[in-house]
Design an enzyme around this catalytic site. Sequence first.
Site, PDB file in Angstrom:
ATOM      1  N   TYR A   1       0.978  -1.208   0.029  1.00 43.95           N
ATOM      2  CA  TYR A   1       0.054  -0.033  -0.003  1.00 43.95           C
ATOM      3  C   TYR A   1       1.106   1.193   0.154  1.00 43.95           C
ATOM      4  O   TYR A   1       1.987   1.300   0.888  1.00 43.95           O
ATOM      5  CB  TYR A   1      -0.763   0.108   1.346  1.00 43.95           C
ATOM      6  CG  TYR A   1      -2.469  -0.742   0.954  1.00 43.95           C
ATOM      7  CD1 TYR A   1      -2.848  -0.639  -0.068  1.00 43.95           C
ATOM      8  CD2 TYR A   1      -2.567  -1.798   2.070  1.00 43.95           C
ATOM      9  CE1 TYR A   1      -4.062  -1.401  -0.032  1.00 43.95           C
ATOM     10  CE2 TYR A   1      -3.705  -2.451   2.025  1.00 43.95           C
ATOM     11  CZ  TYR A   1      -4.582  -2.312   0.817  1.00 43.95           C
ATOM     12  OH  TYR A   1      -5.696  -2.884   0.827  1.00 43.95           O
TER      13      TYR A   1
ATOM     14  N   HIS B   1      -9.998  -7.503  -5.205  1.00 46.64           N
ATOM     15  CA  HIS B   1      -9.778  -7.415  -4.009  1.00 46.64           C
ATOM     16  C   HIS B   1     -10.888  -8.239  -3.131  1.00 46.64           C
ATOM     17  O   HIS B   1     -11.367  -7.863  -1.990  1.00 46.64           O
ATOM     18  CB  HIS B   1      -9.967  -6.059  -3.441  1.00 46.64           C
ATOM     19  CG  HIS B   1      -9.109  -5.585  -2.296  1.00 46.64           C
ATOM     20  ND1 HIS B   1      -8.057  -4.493  -2.574  1.00 46.64           N
ATOM     21  CD2 HIS B   1      -9.041  -5.679  -1.062  1.00 46.64           C
ATOM     22  CE1 HIS B   1      -7.478  -4.437  -1.322  1.00 46.64           C
ATOM     23  NE2 HIS B   1      -7.974  -5.045  -0.342  1.00 46.64           N
TER      24      HIS B   1
ATOM     25  N   ASP C   1      -6.189  -0.793  -6.390  1.00 49.15           N
ATOM     26  CA  ASP C   1      -7.601  -0.890  -6.402  1.00 49.15           C
ATOM     27  C   ASP C   1      -8.081  -0.390  -5.088  1.00 49.15           C
ATOM     28  O   ASP C   1      -9.399  -0.561  -4.872  1.00 49.15           O
ATOM     29  CB  ASP C   1      -8.162  -2.368  -6.636  1.00 49.15           C
ATOM     30  CG  ASP C   1      -7.982  -3.316  -5.814  1.00 49.15           C
ATOM     31  OD1 ASP C   1      -7.218  -2.871  -4.782  1.00 49.15           O
ATOM     32  OD2 ASP C   1      -8.221  -4.553  -5.801  1.00 49.15           O
TER      33      ASP C   1
END
Length: 486
Positions: free
Chosen positions: A227, A346, A255
Amino acid sequence: MYIYVDDLWVILHGKVYDLTYFLPEHPGGQKIILKYAGKDATSAFEPIHPIDIITRLLPAEVCMGSIDPAALKGATKEESEEDKLIRIAREKMPRLEEMYNSFDFESVAKRVMKPDAWAYYSSGADDEISMRENHNAFHRIWLRPRVMVDVKHVDMSTTMLGCPASFPLYITATALGKLGHPEGEKVLTRAAGKTGIIQMIPTLASCSFDEMVDARLDKQNQWLQLYVNEDRNITKHLVQHAEARGIKGLFITADAPQLGRREKDMRQKYANEAPDEITRSEMSMTRNEGAARAISTFIDPALNWSDIPWFQSITKMPILIKGVQCAEDAVLAAKYGCQGVVLSNHGGRQLDFAPSSIEILAEVMETLKREGLDKNFEVYIDGGIRRGSDIFKAIALGAKGVGIGRPALFAMSSYGDAGVERLISLFQNELEMCMRLMGTPTIKDIKPEMVDIRNIKDHFVANPTDYLAAGAYERMQPRGGIISKL
Ligand SMILES: Cc1cc2nc3c(=O)[nH]c(=O)nc-3n(C[C@H](O)[C@H](O)[C@H](O)COP(=O)(O)O)c2cc1C
């Protein structure tokens, strides 16, 4: 609202910390710290923070010293009603040998996990349409078996980003492992190592990055899911540290510029933390957040393709984009010099109605080929993989490998190391049988013409189940409802 407090300390892992000045800055909100003011907060802290987070992010002075564990013992609470129900459910768990597929683990996990952990792991975005579609889409692909092939020996071994793997499955990145098991992601590391598959380490693990790397076996390969932090120095440090510790691939999650609305998770947070007088106004701001949002405020929503050269300048690891959901973005990833993509929505936790990865795989491969970008570019998928035949279908359509998220979490939460190992061996046995019955003794024998995808685009949503009523809300019933039925 900022609540003025002039002296606030909590106990974490046997040490007393002064969090007075940190209180307004806590990304998870003030309420949770206030709830544990003057108490041992370890059980609430541990699942959602790596052990080294305080020393990394707060000045050394916040640590006021150690506390004698004996002094804490007297303060140990009696077993709560919730813990009691879980203990009883655990006593009635089926034996591990009675687990025959990934769904078995899910149903046991639902009964023996803490409600907040179950809500966080199992939730999807909004109406959870994409989440269910992820596995359902596999049902629309049928197989075209070949017979009279020598399949006495089936060899499922493969390589992914140059790393050898016993078969084309990896454990993908999922946050907050300690919600499900006291040892968190290290359980997944060990099971991946024992079964010869790759583990993708999550940025938001409950264990520290180094704990997961230290837990691996010799020659075991790991990747890192990233991230991207708004503070690029933090990201740079993590990436370069990962490379120095032998991580073999960097998967940038693309995403999640904003975390999806996982209502089951949000409601659980609300149910657990009934407002009290001090924090009522703060609750009105944060009660809808849930575990997911509380831990992800740092993710940079400005991340875009022009950042890729910067990543290439700070690492030599292969860079892949995780969360690609259409062919155009796979093409862009290849044009920007990435080494691959993970087609993923995800696990249906972000944009509801995003397509399943298996649905778009064929068109992604076709487009990459048409543009001459399919060489030295690896395509992975995750989402809804629950059977060995799902792996087969993905490989047939061009995937180099597939990731599993929830199945590993559920196996870990219910049976620990042995559960994850059994889950992986069940996937392996299922794939072996599928390959034998399909007449494909090796991975490279699996070809696109062996799957019939003519119905893949048919999305009939006749009358969707009222999923929230049937599943999520039942945990909200008075204590003794669902768990005690086991
Ligand atoms: C509980 C949970 C936490 C997750 N955390 C992350 C994360 O931190 N980063 C990320 O890129 N994906 C995350 N994912 C998505 C997974 O990497 C993966 O895309 C998804 O779980 C695959 O679907 P499956 O659960 O049906 O196998 C998470 C998924 C779950 C279920």
